[in-house]
Design a protein around this motif. Sequence first.
Motif, mmCIF file in Angstrom:
data_model
loop_
_atom_site.group_PDB
_atom_site.id
_atom_site.type_symbol
_atom_site.label_atom_id
_atom_site.label_comp_id
_atom_site.label_asym_id
_atom_site.label_seq_id
_atom_site.Cartn_x
_atom_site.Cartn_y
_atom_site.Cartn_z
ATOM 1 N N THR A 189 19.263 -9.013 -7.572
ATOM 2 C CA THR A 189 20.296 -8.639 -8.551
ATOM 3 C C THR A 189 19.666 -8.278 -9.901
ATOM 4 N N SER A 190 18.597 -8.957 -10.256
ATOM 5 C CA SER A 190 17.983 -8.668 -11.557
ATOM 6 C C SER A 190 17.360 -7.277 -11.568
ATOM 7 N N PHE A 191 17.073 -6.739 -10.396
ATOM 8 C CA PHE A 191 16.467 -5.405 -10.349
ATOM 9 C C PHE A 191 17.433 -4.369 -10.948
ATOM 10 N N TYR A 192 18.639 -4.309 -10.420
ATOM 11 C CA TYR A 192 19.571 -3.281 -10.914
ATOM 12 C C TYR A 192 20.199 -3.642 -12.251
ATOM 13 N N ASN A 193 20.517 -4.917 -12.425
ATOM 14 C CA ASN A 193 21.225 -5.309 -13.654
ATOM 15 C C ASN A 193 20.327 -5.310 -14.882
ATOM 16 N N LEU A 194 19.080 -5.678 -14.691
ATOM 17 C CA LEU A 194 18.202 -5.912 -15.835
ATOM 18 C C LEU A 194 16.982 -4.994 -15.855
ATOM 19 N N LEU A 195 16.266 -4.955 -14.738
ATOM 20 C CA LEU A 195 14.998 -4.226 -14.757
ATOM 21 C C LEU A 195 15.196 -2.720 -14.938
ATOM 22 N N VAL A 196 16.198 -2.151 -14.261
ATOM 23 C CA VAL A 196 16.373 -0.697 -14.342
ATOM 24 C C VAL A 196 16.745 -0.250 -15.765
ATOM 25 N N PRO A 197 17.770 -0.835 -16.416
ATOM 26 C CA PRO A 197 18.037 -0.394 -17.789
ATOM 27 C C PRO A 197 16.885 -0.682 -18.757
ATOM 28 N N LEU A 198 16.167 -1.773 -18.521
ATOM 29 C CA LEU A 198 15.029 -2.065 -19.413
ATOM 30 C C LEU A 198 13.917 -1.032 -19.189
ATOM 31 N N PHE A 199 13.681 -0.694 -17.941
ATOM 32 C CA PHE A 199 12.701 0.357 -17.616
ATOM 33 C C PHE A 199 13.052 1.655 -18.352
ATOM 34 N N GLN A 200 14.342 2.018 -18.328
ATOM 35 C CA GLN A 200 14.729 3.272 -18.974
ATOM 36 C C GLN A 200 14.503 3.232 -20.482
ATOM 37 N N SER A 201 14.660 2.063 -21.064
ATOM 38 C CA SER A 201 14.440 2.014 -22.516
ATOM 39 C C SER A 201 12.953 1.889 -22.869
ATOM 40 N N LEU A 202 12.126 1.405 -21.931
ATOM 41 C CA LEU A 202 10.700 1.203 -22.247
ATOM 42 C C LEU A 202 9.800 2.341 -21.781
ATOM 43 N N VAL A 203 10.336 3.212 -20.922
ATOM 44 C CA VAL A 203 9.444 4.095 -20.167
ATOM 45 C C VAL A 203 8.538 4.958 -21.059
ATOM 46 N N TYR A 204 9.081 5.447 -22.149
ATOM 47 C CA TYR A 204 8.246 6.305 -23.005
ATOM 48 C C TYR A 204 7.163 5.476 -23.715
ATOM 49 N N ASP A 205 7.532 4.282 -24.129
ATOM 50 C CA ASP A 205 6.548 3.404 -24.776
ATOM 51 C C ASP A 205 5.434 3.017 -23.797
ATOM 52 N N ILE A 206 5.810 2.805 -22.535
ATOM 53 C CA ILE A 206 4.789 2.493 -21.518
ATOM 54 C C ILE A 206 3.807 3.660 -21.433
ATOM 55 N N PHE A 207 4.369 4.859 -21.333
ATOM 56 C CA PHE A 207 3.554 6.084 -21.230
ATOM 57 C C PHE A 207 2.556 6.163 -22.390
ATOM 58 N N GLU A 208 3.049 5.914 -23.581
ATOM 59 C CA GLU A 208 2.191 6.036 -24.772
ATOM 60 C C GLU A 208 1.023 5.042 -24.768
ATOM 61 N N GLY A 209 1.207 3.904 -24.097
ATOM 62 C CA GLY A 209 0.153 2.885 -24.100
ATOM 63 C C GLY A 209 -0.833 3.043 -22.949
ATOM 64 N N LEU A 210 -0.614 4.062 -22.107
ATOM 65 C CA LEU A 210 -1.451 4.180 -20.906
ATOM 66 C C LEU A 210 -2.820 4.758 -21.193
ATOM 67 N N ASP A 211 -3.744 4.369 -20.336
ATOM 68 C CA ASP A 211 -5.047 4.993 -20.295
ATOM 69 C C ASP A 211 -4.825 6.481 -19.993
ATOM 70 N N GLU A 212 -5.623 7.330 -20.649
ATOM 71 C CA GLU A 212 -5.469 8.795 -20.505
ATOM 72 C C GLU A 212 -5.414 9.225 -19.041
ATOM 73 N N LYS A 213 -6.241 8.590 -18.204
ATOM 74 C CA LYS A 213 -6.341 9.067 -16.820
ATOM 75 C C LYS A 213 -5.099 8.743 -15.970
ATOM 76 N N ASP A 214 -4.216 7.891 -16.487
ATOM 77 C CA ASP A 214 -2.983 7.549 -15.746
ATOM 78 C C ASP A 214 -1.784 8.398 -16.160
ATOM 79 N N ARG A 215 -1.945 9.160 -17.232
ATOM 80 C CA ARG A 215 -0.752 9.753 -17.853
ATOM 81 C C ARG A 215 -0.053 10.790 -16.963
ATOM 82 N N ASP A 216 -0.834 11.659 -16.330
ATOM 83 C CA ASP A 216 -0.208 12.691 -15.486
ATOM 84 C C ASP A 216 0.528 12.044 -14.322
ATOM 85 N N TYR A 217 -0.150 11.079 -13.700
ATOM 86 C CA TYR A 217 0.473 10.383 -12.561
ATOM 87 C C TYR A 217 1.767 9.706 -12.996
ATOM 88 N N PHE A 218 1.710 9.025 -14.139
ATOM 89 C CA PHE A 218 2.878 8.273 -14.592
ATOM 90 C C PHE A 218 4.030 9.230 -14.921
#
Length: 228
Positions: free
Chosen positions: A100-129
């Motif tokens: 239940t925490s996957f859809y209720n919590l993790l998915v909306p949190l993922f959507q709000s964090l996704v760009y920040d995650i991208f910005e913190g990634l190692d250069e070699k992961d960026r295209d894949y991500f």
Amino acid sequence: MKLYELVGKDKTQGFSPYVWRARMALAHKGLDVEMVPLTFTEIPSIASGQFKTVPILEHDGDFISDSWAIACYLENTFPDRPSLFGGESGQAYANFFNFTSFYNLLVPLFQSLVYDIFEGLDEKDRDYFRKSREARLGKSLEEAHENQDKSLTTFQKQLWPYNATLKTQAFLSGANPAYVDYIMYGLFQWAKGVSPLVLLTADDPLYDWRQRMDQLYNGLGQVIKTKS
Ligand SMILES: N[C@@H](CCC(=O)N[C@@H](CS)C(=O)NCC(=O)O)C(=O)O
């Protein structure tokens, strides 16, 4: 025992919410573990590429992947150490909360964090991500970022049952912390490691709970530094 975790540019800031569940579960059992940092594109270099995600636990020559499988493995392999679930019905409830925490919590949190995650990634992961996450989101990372506040509000609205629960008991698992708390704590560790977003206000019971979770196991969770 080794636990493979996920990092970006900063190899000390393992940010996966699923790895945090396993890391707290190992600490709960009083087990020492060597943390092995991996970037996204390094995950297939482990165990002959049989796993696509972390956490991966290596113990006695075996590899166990998936945070729930790792929790069950630890509970079965170390039954004399403190229980992660408090018996069969506790385990069944934790399994339910895992879903239940996957859809209720993790998915909306993922959507709000996704760009920040991208910005913190190692250069070699960026295209894949970018490619994999834009396919998952059905929109660009930049569009997701524009909706960050909306996604955060969706996440925050889902927190009321946990805030209500924590008005009447110290931890989500009862008087003491256990695996359901680690599932929830992993989400907050994820956000803390990748984004300056503020998820809670000081009058949320979860705020105080999070501070108490930060103190557990010699302040283990405090290895993650607040982003600014
Ligand atoms: N159901 C899995 C999910 C694990 C998962 O999605 N891990 C992410 C990191 S948070 C991952 O390793 N992703 C690798 C990728 O997307 O390539 C679990 O509970 O362990």
